[in-house]
Design a protein around this motif. Structure first.
Motif, short mmCIF file in Angstrom:
data_model
loop_
_atom_site.label_atom_id
_atom_site.label_comp_id
_atom_site.label_asym_id
_atom_site.label_seq_id
_atom_site.Cartn_x
_atom_site.Cartn_y
_atom_site.Cartn_z
N VAL A 248 0.74 -1.38 -0.10
CA VAL A 248 0.00 -0.07 0.04
C VAL A 248 0.72 1.18 -0.12
O VAL A 248 2.23 1.11 0.42
CB VAL A 248 -0.85 -0.01 1.20
CG1 VAL A 248 -1.81 -1.03 1.14
CG2 VAL A 248 0.06 -0.21 2.30
N LYS B 257 8.04 -8.83 -3.08
CA LYS B 257 7.94 -7.48 -2.39
C LYS B 257 9.33 -6.62 -2.67
O LYS B 257 9.30 -5.54 -2.90
CB LYS B 257 7.64 -7.68 -0.98
CG LYS B 257 7.73 -6.57 0.11
CD LYS B 257 6.82 -5.51 -0.32
CE LYS B 257 6.83 -4.38 0.36
NZ LYS B 257 5.98 -3.26 0.34
N ASN C 223 9.99 -2.58 -4.91
CA ASN C 223 10.62 -1.45 -4.37
C ASN C 223 11.87 -1.12 -4.91
O ASN C 223 12.37 -0.03 -5.21
CB ASN C 223 10.61 -1.58 -2.86
CG ASN C 223 9.13 -1.33 -2.31
OD1 ASN C 223 8.44 -0.75 -2.94
ND2 ASN C 223 8.91 -1.37 -0.77
N ARG D 244 11.42 0.57 -8.45
CA ARG D 244 11.25 1.72 -8.15
C ARG D 244 12.36 2.69 -7.81
O ARG D 244 12.81 3.47 -8.27
CB ARG D 244 10.03 2.02 -6.96
CG ARG D 244 9.34 3.42 -7.22
CD ARG D 244 7.90 3.42 -6.50
NE ARG D 244 7.34 4.74 -6.61
CZ ARG D 244 6.76 5.49 -7.57
NH1 ARG D 244 6.80 4.69 -8.68
NH2 ARG D 244 6.49 6.36 -7.38
N PHE E 119 9.09 12.74 3.94
CA PHE E 119 10.05 11.85 2.89
C PHE E 119 9.28 12.04 1.46
O PHE E 119 9.93 11.80 0.67
CB PHE E 119 10.06 10.34 3.30
CG PHE E 119 9.08 9.65 3.06
CD1 PHE E 119 8.85 8.77 1.77
CD2 PHE E 119 7.92 9.41 3.86
CE1 PHE E 119 7.95 8.03 1.41
CE2 PHE E 119 7.17 8.61 3.75
CZ PHE E 119 6.97 7.75 2.38
N1 SAJ Z 1 10.45 9.59 -5.28
C1 SAJ Z 1 11.13 10.22 -6.33
N2 SAJ Z 1 10.74 10.17 -7.47
C2 SAJ Z 1 9.45 9.58 -7.71
C3 SAJ Z 1 8.62 8.92 -7.03
C4 SAJ Z 1 9.39 8.78 -5.53
O1 SAJ Z 1 12.03 10.92 -5.84
O2 SAJ Z 1 9.28 9.70 -9.26
C5 SAJ Z 1 10.56 9.50 -3.97
C6 SAJ Z 1 9.53 10.16 -2.93
O3 SAJ Z 1 9.69 11.34 -2.72
C7 SAJ Z 1 10.08 9.31 -1.76
C8 SAJ Z 1 10.44 8.04 -2.19
O4 SAJ Z 1 10.69 8.14 -3.63
O5 SAJ Z 1 11.11 10.20 -1.02
C9 SAJ Z 1 9.44 6.80 -1.89
O6 SAJ Z 1 8.13 7.37 -2.31
P1 SAJ Z 1 7.25 6.39 -3.06
O7 SAJ Z 1 5.74 7.05 -2.97
O8 SAJ Z 1 7.73 6.03 -4.31
O9 SAJ Z 1 7.02 5.09 -2.28
P2 SAJ Z 1 6.52 4.98 -0.53
O10 SAJ Z 1 7.88 4.50 0.01
O11 SAJ Z 1 5.67 5.77 -0.23
O12 SAJ Z 1 5.87 3.20 -0.84
C10 SAJ Z 1 6.32 2.55 -1.52
C11 SAJ Z 1 5.54 1.88 -2.56
N3 SAJ Z 1 6.18 0.90 -3.52
C12 SAJ Z 1 5.75 1.04 -4.89
O13 SAJ Z 1 5.57 1.94 -5.50
C13 SAJ Z 1 6.95 0.01 -5.63
C14 SAJ Z 1 4.30 1.00 -1.91
O14 SAJ Z 1 3.46 0.54 -2.83
C15 SAJ Z 1 5.03 0.22 -1.01
O15 SAJ Z 1 3.82 -0.55 -0.20
C16 SAJ Z 1 5.72 0.92 0.10
O16 SAJ Z 1 6.62 1.31 -0.87
C17 SAJ Z 1 6.29 -0.12 1.03
O17 SAJ Z 1 5.49 -0.31 2.25
O18 SAJ Z 1 6.93 -1.07 0.98
#
Ligand code: SAJ
Length: 423
Positions: A164, A215, A219, A222, A325
């Protein structure tokens, strides 16, 4: 819930996943013991409040506690299903720290009875679910476990990661598809029947190690893609090209989807989980390791450039816009914005002010360095240098006039149409 389904669950860890899961299950008819080792968290939940900011969570927790369906506790109680949702951080050396998972398993061992199921949801290194099954088998020799007894085991053990997105947790818990891997196929089937009682997304069968790696891969994927964007931002800065324009135009290609650069990657997942893969196969994971390093180096780059702006503008103050964050959350864990702000504050003290609309008090680390938490408007009035670190909605509400005469360092590119921004 089906009449034949078990009705009592015990969730270990009332954090970002445990508490919303407990509240959602309670709303679908389960009686849920929500267990946390932190007595303050248990007290807050018992008073009908959520200790984390997440849309709609407070109201749901309040309702479920009032109805007696969500029962917060500091110790586990006997239940039909035990779900482990405790944190799995990394050590100083970037190795997975599964000590909270082990402690949770230890705490439920005395309560296990034939017919129970143990589900691990915490992000974990490959092999952890089977290891937990063995760990419990050694503690409860009177019961059989699937690592040794296979299909006929008294206790079923499975892995089902959450995926999520913070800020959308309740909706995604309900609607996202789930990969569900049991230690045996009987464990998988039982876990699928369980998740179907409160998940509307598809529940997909797999094995425990596969679900564990799925899982981590999500991540790490990404992280690698954000690292690409961050590396591109450095290349563009050197070549004098607007990185956001490059990305927007490249993404017009039907098979290209570059993510956004920023001040580095934060949060408790994407900045952490890739290390679990690297740790399990260090000699063959150079890309995943390098992505982590590229994203961390971007945070240092932002700090060094902001520092240079303060050094060449001796009389001026700098506003750090955002500490969280990511956008529109109050979570400061592993936040690159916080890291940059702390380093600037260590060197420039009261010349730094902070705007973070989602918190009411600065973390201690900043307070002791003389930094003040101010409103966005105050920061614009007070500071010549604006360092945009988080793309909170509030920061988008600014006009070109207000930015006139300011030195702007926009790490997220949200003001690129108002000024010629620097990434
Ligand atoms: N970020 C960037 N550029 C982007 C996207 C994100 O710099 O284009 C940065 C954000 O600012 C942040 C970090 O990456 O600092 C992470 O943010 P996020 O929105 O990508 O992810 P999280 O950490 O909030 O949640 C992620 C999600 N995983 C994926 O999208 C693959 C979520 O679905 C997972 O459940 C969560 O990790 C988790 O609990 O593992």
């Amino acid at each position: 819930m089906l009449a034949s389904e078990p009705s009592t669950a015990c969730i270990l860890g009332l954090g970002y996943i445990g508490l919303p899961t407990a509240a959602l299950m309670a709303s679908r008819g389960w009686k849920v013991f929500g267990v946390d080792v932190n007595a303050d968290v248990v007290k807050t939940v018992a008073s009908g409040r959520a200790h984390i900011a997440e849309p709609d969570l407070d109201g749901l927790v309040q309702k479920m506690v009032l109805e007696g369906r969500l029962i917060p506790k500091t110790e586990p109680l006997p239940a039909d299903v035990f779900i482990i949702t405790v944190p799995t951080p990394i050590t100083e050396g970037n190795a997975p720290d599964v000590s909270f998972v082990d402690a949770a398993a230890r705490s439920i061992a005395p309560h296990l009875r034939t017919g129970n199921m143990v589900i691990l949801e915490s992000t974990s290194p490959v092999g952890t679910t089977a290891r937990i099954s063995e760990y419990l088998a050694n503690m409860r020799t009177d019961l059989s476990f699937p690592t040794r007894a296979g299909l006929a085991a008294d206790i079923k053990v499975a892995y089902c990661p959450e995926r999520v997105l913070p800020g959308r947790i309740l909706g995604e818990l309900h609607h996202n598809d789930r990969s569900i891997g049991g230690v045996s196929s009987a464990c998988t089937e039982k876990a699928i029947a369980f998740y179907k009682t409160f998940v509307r997304g598809e529940c997909i069968r797999t094995t425990a190690p596969t679900a564990e790696l799925v899982k981590l891969s999500e991540n790490a994927f990404r992280d690698v893609n954000i690292a690409f964007a961050n590396e591109l931002s450095l290349i563009c800065a050197r070549l004098g090209i607007d990185v956001w324009e490059v990305i927007a135009l490249a993404n017009r290609h039907p098979r290209v989807k570059i993510l956004q650069p920023g001040p580095g990657v934060g949060g408790h997942c994407i900045a952490v989980d890739p290390w679990f893969i690297v740790h399990s196969a260090p000699d063959i994971a150079p890309l995943i390791r390098t992505a982590r390093q590229v994203n961390d180096a971007k945070t240092e780059y932002v700090y060094q450039n902001a520092r240079a702006l303060l050094q060449s503008n001796q009389e001026q103050s700098l506003a750090c816009l955002g500490l969280a964050f990511k956008a529109n959350v109050n979570d400061l864990r592993e936040s690159p914005a916080l890291e940059v702000t702390e380093k600037l504050a260590e060197n420039f003290g009261a010349r730094i002010v902070v705007v973070e609309p989602n918190i009411s008090e600065l973390p201690k680390s900043l307070k002791t360095l003389g930094v003040r938490l101010v409103s966005f408007r105050e920061a614009i009035n007070l500071c010549k240098i604006l360092l945009l670190l988080v793309d909170h909605d509030q920061f988008r509400r600014i006009s070109a006039n207000e930015l006139e005469g300011k030195i702007v360092f926009d790490t997220r590119g949200i003001w690129r149409n108002l000024i010629v921004s620097k990434q």
